[in-house]
Design a protein around this motif. Structure first.
Motif, PDB file in Angstrom:
ATOM      1  N   GLN A  85      10.750   8.186  -0.216  1.00  0.00           N
ATOM      2  CA  GLN A  85      10.102   9.239  -0.998  1.00  0.00           C
ATOM      3  C   GLN A  85      10.943   9.615  -2.212  1.00  0.00           C
ATOM      4  O   GLN A  85      10.414   9.937  -3.271  1.00  0.00           O
ATOM      5  N   ASN A  86      12.262   9.568  -2.070  1.00  0.00           N
ATOM      6  CA  ASN A  86      13.146   9.894  -3.198  1.00  0.00           C
ATOM      7  C   ASN A  86      12.993   8.880  -4.322  1.00  0.00           C
ATOM      8  O   ASN A  86      13.038   9.214  -5.501  1.00  0.00           O
ATOM      9  N   ASP A 104      10.353  -2.819  -3.710  1.00  0.00           N
ATOM     10  CA  ASP A 104       9.189  -3.621  -3.321  1.00  0.00           C
ATOM     11  C   ASP A 104       9.487  -5.110  -3.433  1.00  0.00           C
ATOM     12  O   ASP A 104       9.021  -5.903  -2.603  1.00  0.00           O
ATOM     13  N   ASN A 105      10.263  -5.487  -4.442  1.00  0.00           N
ATOM     14  CA  ASN A 105      10.612  -6.897  -4.621  1.00  0.00           C
ATOM     15  C   ASN A 105      11.372  -7.455  -3.424  1.00  0.00           C
ATOM     16  O   ASN A 105      11.383  -8.667  -3.190  1.00  0.00           O
ATOM     17  N   LYS A 106      12.014  -6.569  -2.666  1.00  0.00           N
ATOM     18  CA  LYS A 106      12.734  -6.978  -1.452  1.00  0.00           C
ATOM     19  C   LYS A 106      11.826  -6.939  -0.221  1.00  0.00           C
ATOM     20  O   LYS A 106      12.293  -7.100   0.900  1.00  0.00           O
ATOM     21  N   THR A 150       0.835  -1.205   0.000  1.00  0.00           N
ATOM     22  CA  THR A 150       0.000   0.000   0.000  1.00  0.00           C
ATOM     23  C   THR A 150       0.867   1.251   0.000  1.00  0.00           C
ATOM     24  O   THR A 150       0.556   2.236  -0.678  1.00  0.00           O
ATOM     25  N   ALA A 151       1.966   1.209   0.754  1.00  0.00           N
ATOM     26  CA  ALA A 151       2.887   2.348   0.763  1.00  0.00           C
ATOM     27  C   ALA A 151       3.527   2.545  -0.608  1.00  0.00           C
ATOM     28  O   ALA A 151       3.729   3.680  -1.060  1.00  0.00           O
ATOM     29  N   ASN A 152       3.824   1.445  -1.291  1.00  0.00           N
ATOM     30  CA  ASN A 152       4.502   1.533  -2.585  1.00  0.00           C
ATOM     31  C   ASN A 152       3.551   1.771  -3.754  1.00  0.00           C
ATOM     32  O   ASN A 152       3.846   2.558  -4.657  1.00  0.00           O
ATOM     33  N   PHE A 153       2.414   1.079  -3.751  1.00  0.00           N
ATOM     34  CA  PHE A 153       1.525   1.120  -4.912  1.00  0.00           C
ATOM     35  C   PHE A 153       0.069   1.428  -4.551  1.00  0.00           C
ATOM     36  O   PHE A 153      -0.837   1.118  -5.322  1.00  0.00           O
ATOM     37  N   GLY A 154      -0.133   2.014  -3.381  1.00  0.00           N
ATOM     38  CA  GLY A 154      -1.496   2.291  -2.941  1.00  0.00           C
ATOM     39  C   GLY A 154      -2.270   3.195  -3.880  1.00  0.00           C
ATOM     40  O   GLY A 154      -3.497   3.082  -3.992  1.00  0.00           O
ATOM     41  N   ILE A 212      17.110   2.195 -16.683  1.00  0.00           N
ATOM     42  CA  ILE A 212      16.206   1.068 -16.435  1.00  0.00           C
ATOM     43  C   ILE A 212      15.942   0.910 -14.938  1.00  0.00           C
ATOM     44  O   ILE A 212      14.790   0.785 -14.498  1.00  0.00           O
ATOM     45  N   THR A 213      17.015   0.921 -14.150  1.00  0.00           N
ATOM     46  CA  THR A 213      16.842   0.743 -12.703  1.00  0.00           C
ATOM     47  C   THR A 213      16.084   1.915 -12.079  1.00  0.00           C
ATOM     48  O   THR A 213      15.339   1.729 -11.116  1.00  0.00           O
ATOM     49  N   ASP A 214      16.266   3.103 -12.639  1.00  0.00           N
ATOM     50  CA  ASP A 214      15.515   4.260 -12.138  1.00  0.00           C
ATOM     51  C   ASP A 214      14.026   4.122 -12.467  1.00  0.00           C
ATOM     52  O   ASP A 214      13.161   4.464 -11.650  1.00  0.00           O
ATOM     53  N   LYS A 215      13.756   3.635 -13.666  1.00  0.00           N
ATOM     54  CA  LYS A 215      12.365   3.462 -14.091  1.00  0.00           C
ATOM     55  C   LYS A 215      11.629   2.478 -13.184  1.00  0.00           C
ATOM     56  O   LYS A 215      10.451   2.678 -12.849  1.00  0.00           O
ATOM     57  N   TYR A 216      12.335   1.435 -12.778  1.00  0.00           N
ATOM     58  CA  TYR A 216      11.717   0.395 -11.956  1.00  0.00           C
ATOM     59  C   TYR A 216      12.246   0.417 -10.516  1.00  0.00           C
ATOM     60  O   TYR A 216      12.217  -0.607  -9.829  1.00  0.00           O
ATOM     61  N   ALA A 217      12.702   1.587 -10.081  1.00  0.00           N
ATOM     62  CA  ALA A 217      13.310   1.700  -8.744  1.00  0.00           C
ATOM     63  C   ALA A 217      12.352   1.260  -7.644  1.00  0.00           C
ATOM     64  O   ALA A 217      12.724   0.524  -6.720  1.00  0.00           O
TER      65      ALA A 217
END
Length: 248
Positions: free
Chosen positions: A245-246, A237-239, A72-76, A227-232
């Motif tokens: 916030q950054n 979240d995967n971890k 929820t914090a990441n993709f709420g 790429i890593t910035d796009k999916y940062a």
């Protein structure tokens, strides 16, 4: 006219009385012992069964709330009303524990059953969101691999031209993509069985492989970083962690 005025006044007073009663109602789990006893009626067998539900399902509920807090914090923002639903779930869990520690096991067990339904519903909404993102990511990976294969065919067919991407790297990417789609398949199967918690775990693994595929095909560090910035946020979240916030 006087009768009408009296009737209107009576209705208003009744309405205010109801509101006052509702506002003065004790918070769930904090009822008087007399009220609690009314809520906790049942046979000894039911008491034992609901006590077991409260005790045996506790760890699963805690883990689910932890996962929901992170996603929820990441993709709420991607799941409507998820933050409100999560707050209700947390409050309802408090109510479960209040009843349990007050030894109102039937009330506690029933509250636990209702709570788990709400948890399953919210996890299901997030699983659907994860599915969409994972499907899109892996489709992008498949297109990227196909483009590299076609480019290699042209390079190897042209005299004096060395392939930009060696076949070994393409083969490794293909293997990673097969694993990623395998994880996606497991997630899909678990979603069908309403095992949304486990499904999200496998969606995350699939996304990890997908992001790695896209990054590995980039030669320049700046392109890899893009790429890593796009999916940062996805990588954090995967971890099973909340993105800063950054990162967001």
């Amino acid at each position: 006219m006087l009768k009408k005025s009296f009737l209107i006044l009576s209705i208003c007073l009744f309405g205010f009385s109801v509101i006052a009663q509702e506002s003065g109602a004790p918070e769930k789990g904090k009822e008087s012992f007399e009220e609690l006893d009314k809520l906790d009626q049942g046979t000894n067998l039911e008491r034992k069964q609901y006590k077991n539900i409260s005790e045996n399902n506790k760890d699963r509920v805690i883990n689910s709330i932890k996962l929901l807090t992170i996603v929820t914090a990441n993709f709420g923002d991607e799941v409507a009303d998820s933050k409100t639903a999560l707050e209700k779930i947390k409050k309802d869990y408090q109510i479960v524990l209040r009843y349990y520690y007050r030894r109102a096991y039937i009330a506690s067990g029933k509250a636990m059953v209702a709570l788990e339904k709400d948890i399953t519903t919210l996890l299901g909404k997030f699983a659907k969101s994860y599915d969409t993102k994972t499907q899109n990511l892996l489709a992008e990976c498949a297109d990227t691999i196909t483009a590299q294969e076609q480019a290699q065919l042209v390079d190897t067919s042209t005299e004096g031209v060395k392939p930009v991407v060696p076949y070994r790297e393409i083969a490794e990417a293909q293997q990673k993509l097969r694993i990623a789609y395998g994880q996606l398949g497991l997630a899909t199967d678990m979603t069908r069985d309403d095992r949304f918690y486990d499904a999200i775990v496998h969606y995350r693994i699939a996304k990890d492989y997908g992001i790695k595929i896209l990054s590995d095909f980039k030669e320049q560090e700046a392109d890899k970083k893009a790429i890593t910035d796009k999916y940062a946020k996805d990588l954090v979240d995967n971890k099973n962690q909340i993105a800063s916030q950054n990162t967001k």
